[in-house]
Design an enzyme around this catalytic site. Structure first.
Site, PDB file in Angstrom:
ATOM      1  N   SER A  92      29.685  43.138  38.700  1.00 11.75           N
ATOM      2  CA  SER A  92      30.204  42.365  39.833  1.00 11.75           C
ATOM      3  C   SER A  92      29.197  41.277  40.231  1.00 11.75           C
ATOM      4  O   SER A  92      28.846  40.434  39.410  1.00 11.75           O
ATOM      5  CB  SER A  92      30.559  43.298  40.987  1.00 11.75           C
ATOM      6  OG  SER A  92      31.296  42.620  41.979  1.00 11.75           O
ATOM      7  N   HIS A 201      37.877  41.881  43.571  1.00 14.79           N
ATOM      8  CA  HIS A 201      38.370  41.835  42.191  1.00 14.79           C
ATOM      9  C   HIS A 201      39.873  42.127  42.139  1.00 14.79           C
ATOM     10  O   HIS A 201      40.352  42.889  41.299  1.00 14.79           O
ATOM     11  CB  HIS A 201      37.584  42.794  41.291  1.00 14.79           C
ATOM     12  CG  HIS A 201      36.117  42.509  41.272  1.00 14.79           C
ATOM     13  ND1 HIS A 201      35.589  41.403  40.652  1.00 14.79           N
ATOM     14  CD2 HIS A 201      35.080  43.163  41.852  1.00 14.79           C
ATOM     15  CE1 HIS A 201      34.272  41.399  40.829  1.00 14.79           C
ATOM     16  NE2 HIS A 201      33.948  42.433  41.563  1.00 14.79           N
TER      17      HIS A 201
END
Length: 306
Positions: A92, A201
């Site tokens: 991430s 996401h």
């Protein structure tokens, strides 16, 4: 082959980075982060890491600067000792630290981009969340998410953390529907709601996407010294154009960490670069040797290259 992996915001805790702030090389990087991140946090990131409070540290606009400061401090400590990677990846927001390790971004640009990313993501209205489903394969969880998702209440797989650890991300009602399906599935061991501020996401991050793309496209990027494995593709690349677009897409796209770990399976040594043991644990679970710089002795045991 040495692989560097960089943790993301889910690994923060009060007191993080203590030994890195005491190391002269690490301390210099954290001090620079204090300066660059001042307009994001309104206080030194070093102080937030050391003393919290926990609520502010785990918030998106606190966690991303904090974990990045520790990642880059750990990277600087390794570089000063002559330990350099052959391939890099980051989970991430950790992908920005990986790009720095590969020489695509310098420290200043990395810190500034993380500041932009954290502000944009924190500003998106919190209409969703993330829940981990442990046991079923990612394909099964993805099928459930597709089954319960609607245009008004989207749900996707946000993170593939391991072959048996998948995180769905999206609207709360859709998450409830997946939890019901997972709870009836024989292979399900555990379902856990994550303590996050929004559905990262996932399509719910779309309000931040245009501004994020503009920020990423405005930053100069150099040719990487080593391959980088982007979250969205899980394939090593040295193509700057691919890396830039992958970083843009990552905001709303799936983190393919399980596939990333397979791409790193041939590494002789994997190092989790930061103050976290999460990725090291995931790597070891799939049979890849990985040490973590959460243990300061790990840096001393690693052998310089060349």
């Amino acid at each position: 082959m040495i692989a560097f992996v960089f943790p993301g915001q889910g690994t923060v805790r009060v007191g993080m980075g203590g030994w890195l702030r005491r190391d002269p090389v690490g301390a210099a990087v954290v001090a620079r982060a204090d300066e660059v991140m001042a307009d994001v946090l309104g206080e030194p990131v070093s102080q937030l890491c050391a003393r919290g409070p926990a609520e502010k540290l785990v918030a998106t606009d606190g966690a991303q600067p904090a974990v990045t400061a520790c990642n880059l401090a750990a990277l600087a400590v390794l570089a000063e000792r002559g330990v350099v990677p052959d391939v890099v990846a980051g989970h991430s927001v950790g992908e920005l630290s990986a790009l720095c390790a590969a020489g695509v971004l310098d420290v200043e640009a990395t810190l500034r981009l993380v500041g932009v990313r954290s502000r944009l993501m924190a500003a998106v209205p919190g209409t969703g969340g993330m829940t981990a489903v442990m046991g079923p394969e990612p394909a099964q969880v993805a099928a459930w998410a597709a089954e319960v998702s609607t245009p008004e209440e989207p749900l996707v797989v946000g993170l593939e953390n391991a072959p048996d650890h998948t995180v769905v991300s999206g609207a709360f009602p859709a998450i409830e529907r997946v939890v019901a399906l997972a709870s009836e599935f024989p292979a399900t061991r555990k379902v856990v709601a994550l303590k996050v501020g929004n559905a990262f996401h996932s399509p719910l991050m779309a309000p931040a996407a245009d501004a994020w793309a503009e920020a990423v496209r405005a930053v100069p990027m150099a040719e990487p010294r080593v391959p980088v494995i982007p979250n969205t593709t899980a394939e090593p690349t040295t193509d700057v154009a691919v890396l830039r677009e992958a970083l843009i897409e990552q905001l709303t796209a799936r983190v393919r960490w399980s596939e990333t770990m397979r791409a790193l399976a041939d590494a002789d040594t994997c190092v989790e670069v930061g103050d976290s043991k999460v990725l090291a644990g995931l790597m070891r679970a799939v049979g890849t040797r990985c040490v973590s710089l959460a243990d300061p002795a790990a840096a001393r045991r690693l052998e310089p290259v060349g």
